[in-house]
Design a protein around this motif. Structure first.
Motif, PDB file in Angstrom:
ATOM      1  N   VAL A  56      79.622  64.728  14.871  1.00 36.63           N
ATOM      2  CA  VAL A  56      80.497  65.869  14.563  1.00 36.63           C
ATOM      3  C   VAL A  56      79.770  67.166  14.887  1.00 36.63           C
ATOM      4  N   ASN A  57      80.545  68.229  15.078  1.00 35.66           N
ATOM      5  CA  ASN A  57      79.953  69.495  15.519  1.00 35.66           C
ATOM      6  C   ASN A  57      80.681  70.665  14.868  1.00 35.66           C
ATOM      7  N   THR A  58      79.987  71.314  13.948  1.00 36.46           N
ATOM      8  CA  THR A  58      80.523  72.529  13.321  1.00 36.46           C
ATOM      9  C   THR A  58      79.399  73.527  13.112  1.00 36.46           C
ATOM     10  N   ASN A  80      82.167  74.646  15.967  1.00 38.08           N
ATOM     11  CA  ASN A  80      82.486  73.751  17.073  1.00 38.08           C
ATOM     12  C   ASN A  80      82.510  74.427  18.445  1.00 38.08           C
ATOM     13  N   ASN A  81      81.895  73.745  19.373  1.00 36.66           N
ATOM     14  CA  ASN A  81      82.062  74.012  20.787  1.00 36.66           C
ATOM     15  C   ASN A  81      82.897  72.844  21.321  1.00 36.66           C
ATOM     16  N   PRO A  82      84.056  73.049  21.883  1.00 38.08           N
ATOM     17  CA  PRO A  82      84.580  74.278  22.470  1.00 38.08           C
ATOM     18  C   PRO A  82      85.563  75.077  21.608  1.00 38.08           C
ATOM     19  N   SER A 119      75.090  65.123  13.034  1.00 40.26           N
ATOM     20  CA  SER A 119      75.744  66.412  12.810  1.00 40.26           C
ATOM     21  C   SER A 119      75.104  67.480  13.698  1.00 40.26           C
ATOM     22  N   ASP A 120      75.845  67.888  14.716  1.00 43.64           N
ATOM     23  CA  ASP A 120      75.347  68.884  15.676  1.00 43.64           C
ATOM     24  C   ASP A 120      75.633  70.271  15.092  1.00 43.64           C
ATOM     25  N   GLU A 121      74.549  70.947  14.653  1.00 44.72           N
ATOM     26  CA  GLU A 121      74.708  72.238  13.972  1.00 44.72           C
ATOM     27  C   GLU A 121      74.040  73.360  14.753  1.00 44.72           C
ATOM     28  N   VAL A 122      74.050  73.250  16.085  1.00 43.65           N
ATOM     29  CA  VAL A 122      73.300  74.235  16.874  1.00 43.65           C
ATOM     30  C   VAL A 122      73.906  75.644  16.798  1.00 43.65           C
ATOM     31  N   TYR A 123      75.159  75.760  16.323  1.00 38.53           N
ATOM     32  CA  TYR A 123      75.769  77.106  16.199  1.00 38.53           C
ATOM     33  C   TYR A 123      75.790  77.605  14.759  1.00 38.53           C
ATOM     34  N   GLU A 124      74.937  77.055  13.910  1.00 40.78           N
ATOM     35  CA  GLU A 124      75.009  77.357  12.466  1.00 40.78           C
ATOM     36  C   GLU A 124      74.849  78.845  12.140  1.00 40.78           C
ATOM     37  N   PRO A 157      62.488  68.681  22.279  1.00 41.32           N
ATOM     38  CA  PRO A 157      62.720  69.661  23.348  1.00 41.32           C
ATOM     39  C   PRO A 157      64.212  70.011  23.444  1.00 41.32           C
ATOM     40  N   GLY A 158      64.707  70.769  22.499  1.00 39.45           N
ATOM     41  CA  GLY A 158      66.098  71.229  22.498  1.00 39.45           C
ATOM     42  C   GLY A 158      67.040  70.290  21.770  1.00 39.45           C
ATOM     43  N   GLY A 159      68.244  70.802  21.538  1.00 39.04           N
ATOM     44  CA  GLY A 159      69.254  70.022  20.831  1.00 39.04           C
ATOM     45  C   GLY A 159      69.756  68.846  21.670  1.00 39.04           C
ATOM     46  N   GLN A 160      69.810  69.027  22.985  1.00 39.35           N
ATOM     47  CA  GLN A 160      70.344  67.961  23.838  1.00 39.35           C
ATOM     48  C   GLN A 160      69.508  66.686  23.721  1.00 39.35           C
ATOM     49  N   SER A 161      68.179  66.833  23.790  1.00 40.55           N
ATOM     50  CA  SER A 161      67.347  65.622  23.684  1.00 40.55           C
ATOM     51  C   SER A 161      67.406  65.075  22.265  1.00 40.55           C
ATOM     52  N   SER A 220      63.625  77.714  26.504  1.00 43.11           N
ATOM     53  CA  SER A 220      62.373  77.262  25.863  1.00 43.11           C
ATOM     54  C   SER A 220      62.441  75.805  25.433  1.00 43.11           C
ATOM     55  N   ARG A 221      63.658  75.241  25.366  1.00 41.94           N
ATOM     56  CA  ARG A 221      63.861  73.840  24.998  1.00 41.94           C
ATOM     57  C   ARG A 221      63.176  73.524  23.680  1.00 41.94           C
ATOM     58  N   ILE A 222      63.732  74.035  22.606  1.00 42.67           N
ATOM     59  CA  ILE A 222      63.138  73.785  21.298  1.00 42.67           C
ATOM     60  C   ILE A 222      64.231  73.548  20.260  1.00 42.67           C
ATOM     61  N   TYR A 267      85.373  68.047  22.659  1.00 46.35           N
ATOM     62  CA  TYR A 267      83.949  67.838  22.415  1.00 46.35           C
ATOM     63  C   TYR A 267      83.106  68.605  23.420  1.00 46.35           C
ATOM     64  N   TYR A 268      81.845  68.836  23.046  1.00 47.16           N
ATOM     65  CA  TYR A 268      80.876  69.426  23.964  1.00 47.16           C
ATOM     66  C   TYR A 268      80.663  68.458  25.126  1.00 47.16           C
ATOM     67  N   ALA A 269      80.686  69.012  26.332  1.00 45.92           N
ATOM     68  CA  ALA A 269      80.838  68.198  27.543  1.00 45.92           C
ATOM     69  C   ALA A 269      79.827  67.058  27.703  1.00 45.92           C
ATOM     70  N   GLY A 297      69.466  70.369  15.252  1.00 41.56           N
ATOM     71  CA  GLY A 297      69.365  71.833  15.257  1.00 41.56           C
ATOM     72  C   GLY A 297      68.689  72.304  16.531  1.00 41.56           C
ATOM     73  N   SER A 298      68.816  73.592  16.809  1.00 44.19           N
ATOM     74  CA  SER A 298      68.245  74.127  18.047  1.00 44.19           C
ATOM     75  C   SER A 298      68.037  75.617  17.907  1.00 44.19           C
ATOM     76  N   MET A 299      67.057  76.153  18.631  1.00 44.86           N
ATOM     77  CA  MET A 299      66.871  77.600  18.648  1.00 44.86           C
ATOM     78  C   MET A 299      67.491  78.221  19.891  1.00 44.86           C
ATOM     79  N   SER A 300      68.155  77.389  20.697  1.00 50.11           N
ATOM     80  CA  SER A 300      68.786  77.911  21.922  1.00 50.11           C
ATOM     81  C   SER A 300      69.785  79.010  21.605  1.00 50.11           C
ATOM     82  N   LYS A 301      70.709  78.728  20.689  1.00 50.17           N
ATOM     83  CA  LYS A 301      71.798  79.665  20.414  1.00 50.17           C
ATOM     84  C   LYS A 301      71.391  80.684  19.365  1.00 50.17           C
ATOM     85  N   SER A 302      70.666  80.249  18.327  1.00 54.61           N
ATOM     86  CA  SER A 302      70.338  81.155  17.226  1.00 54.61           C
ATOM     87  C   SER A 302      69.346  82.236  17.638  1.00 54.61           C
TER      88      SER A 302
HETATM   89  N1  PMP Z   1      75.372  70.971  21.152  1.00 58.68           N
HETATM   90  C1  PMP Z   1      76.310  71.860  21.515  1.00 58.68           C
HETATM   91  C2  PMP Z   1      77.621  71.848  20.800  1.00 58.68           C
HETATM   92  C3  PMP Z   1      76.057  72.774  22.542  1.00 58.68           C
HETATM   93  O1  PMP Z   1      77.007  73.646  22.893  1.00 58.68           O
HETATM   94  C4  PMP Z   1      74.794  72.739  23.200  1.00 58.68           C
HETATM   95  C5  PMP Z   1      74.457  73.665  24.334  1.00 58.68           C
HETATM   96  N2  PMP Z   1      75.461  74.299  24.986  1.00 58.68           N
HETATM   97  C6  PMP Z   1      73.861  71.788  22.770  1.00 58.68           C
HETATM   98  C7  PMP Z   1      74.176  70.926  21.743  1.00 58.68           C
HETATM   99  C8  PMP Z   1      72.511  71.647  23.390  1.00 58.68           C
HETATM  100  O2  PMP Z   1      71.765  72.796  23.278  1.00 58.68           O
HETATM  101  P1  PMP Z   1      70.213  72.861  23.565  1.00 58.68           P
HETATM  102  O3  PMP Z   1      69.799  71.583  24.226  1.00 58.68           O
HETATM  103  O4  PMP Z   1      70.018  74.053  24.442  1.00 58.68           O
HETATM  104  O5  PMP Z   1      69.579  73.022  22.226  1.00 58.68           O
END
Ligand code: PMP
Length: 404
Positions: free
Chosen positions: A178-180, A182-184, A210-215, A105-109, A251-253, A131-133, A240-245
């Motif tokens: 790691v996150n690329t 990168n947010n922020p 490897s957090d690639e949610v902005y790929e 259910p989303g990248g966060q979980s 939808s939390r996926i 880092y992402y908060a 990975g996540s479909m939140s940003k893409s």
């Molecule tokens: N990683 C990063 C770097 C993010 O910025 C976010 C959302 N702002 C997430 C993960 C989590 O995203 P989500 O749970 O919506 O997939």
């Protein structure tokens, strides 16, 4: 009878948020102003100003009407696991099968589950500052101990082998997050940085998360996953996540891609925590992924445009510096010439011009003296806000300031 006392909350849950000022006060103040009816240009949170594409919502509706409203299979429905595996194989060249994919259910979980899989209670989990908060709180929630690796604005906030290696040795760390893109910071890690990460991970037996949610949001250069480097597919968990893409934040996926034995254990965790992701959301995700890169580019286009606008505005002045903006929906600006902290500048900008930005300090000590802008308002408002911000910074600089 025993005197009644309040049962205690776990130290784990009480410690999630950590302590100290985190600069989020500006965000809450801006929200309160909006709630009180004031006009505020909010460049704070990473949420698109467009909604989920109607065709994806239609697919979701059709799936729900067709009865996909019961429990869905736990690692994820086959069609979606296959679609994610095919996408990752195509994008990285690393053969990836259904068995390497857990739908979450989303990248966060997924970030939480990945740390649960990689770290014993009390073990150190490394992450890169800024880092992402949610990172430190996610690590604490998983029972591990967060340890930041500081980077420097002068190095575009990129980590290197020595910094990672030293931290891994000093703390006997279990994992490195790691996150690329990168947010922020908006920086896309170059191959050399990813090679440093890979070498340090292999030398110190670290899991790489490897957090690639902005790929899909790349403005310059190319996205490279650390999992694609030699030997790394055995020790990397990709989030990975479909939140940003796909503008599907609500939808939390999302997913985790990892070695098969890791996915098996993560499925046990999912069975005992989330119990999976709604089937109609997963069906909509299959539909969305099948639309290919064109839809992803449509979702990314407003940020690509605004980033170009921002570059032209920033080129015309020499007060506000910027970190290379290569990807993701953010701009990281250096306002150290004003002599102010990011937090003081953000508060003053909000009070004077009703423009809300995030203080760099909200994303770690390494980003102090910086502010982060989310490029999430219409182009003209965004351009006016950035121009106003630059002139405001110009008025704040001490008279003895000499631009470099
Ligand atoms: N990683 C990063 C770097 C993010 O910025 C976010 C959302 N702002 C997430 C993960 C989590 O995203 P989500 O749970 O919506 O997939």
């Amino acid at each position: 009878m025993k005197a009644s006392v309040m049962p205690h909350l776990s130290s784990r849950i009480l410690s999630i948020n950590g302590s100290g000022s985190d600069g989020w006060g500006v965000f809450y103040r801006a929200r309160a102003m909006v709630a009180a009816g004031e006009m505020v240009t909010e460049l704070t949170i990473g949420e698109h100003d467009i909604r989920t594409h109607p065709a994806i919502l239609d697919a979701m509706h059709r799936a729900a009407q067709a009865g996909h409203t019961g429990y869905a299979t736990i690692p994820g429905i086959t069609a979606l696991r296959d679609a994610v595996a095919a996408r990752i194989t195509r994008n990285t060249g690393i053969p990836t099968a259904r068995e390497n994919v857990l739908i979450t259910p989303g990248g966060q979980s997924a970030l939480f589950a990945a740390h649960m899989a990689c770290c014993n209670p009390g073990e150190t989990a490394l992450y890169i500052d800024p880092y992402y908060a949610t990172y430190p709180g996610t690590i604490r929630a998983a029972g591990a101990v967060p340890q930041a690796i500081a980077t420097r604005a002068e190095d575009s906030f990129l980590p290197d082998y020595d910094r990672i290696s030293d931290a891994a040795l000093a703390h006997g760390a279990a994992s490195l997050l790691v996150n690329t893109p990168n947010n922020p910071t908006g920086v896309v890690y170059p191959r050399s940085t990813l090679e440093d990460i890979a070498h340090a991970a292999l030398d110190h037996d670290l899991w790489v998360i490897s957090d690639e949610v902005y790929e899909t949001q790349i403005w310059e250069g190319a996205h490279l996953s650390p999992r694609a480097l030699p030997g790394m597919d055995q020790c990397t968990l990709v989030v990975g996540s479909m939140s940003k893409s796909h503008a599907m934040t609500g939808s939390r996926i999302g997913w985790i891609v990892a070695p098969e034995h890791v996915i098996e254990k993560l499925s046990d965790l999912a069975t005992n925590t989330t119990y999976g992701v709604p089937g109609y959301i997963q069906d909509a995700a299959v539909f969305a992924l099948a639309q290919g890169a064109a839809l992803e580019e449509e979702v990314a286009a407003p940020f690509r445009r605004r980033r170009a606008l921002a570059m032209s505005i920033l080129e015309g002045q020499n007060v506000v510096g910027h970190i290379p903006s290569q990807g993701a929906m953010y701009l990281m600006l250096d306002i150290r010439s004003t002599g102010m902290t990011g937090e003081a500048f953000a508060n003053a900008l909000l009070d004077t011009h009703r423009i809300a930005v995030m203080p760099g300090e909200s994303f770690g000590a390494a980003a102090s003296g910086h502010i982060r802008l989310a490029m999430t308002v219409a182009d003209d408002s965004f351009a006016v806000a950035l121009q106003t911000l630059c002139s405001f910074a110009g008025m704040l600089i001490p008279s003895d300031f000499a631009p470099a």
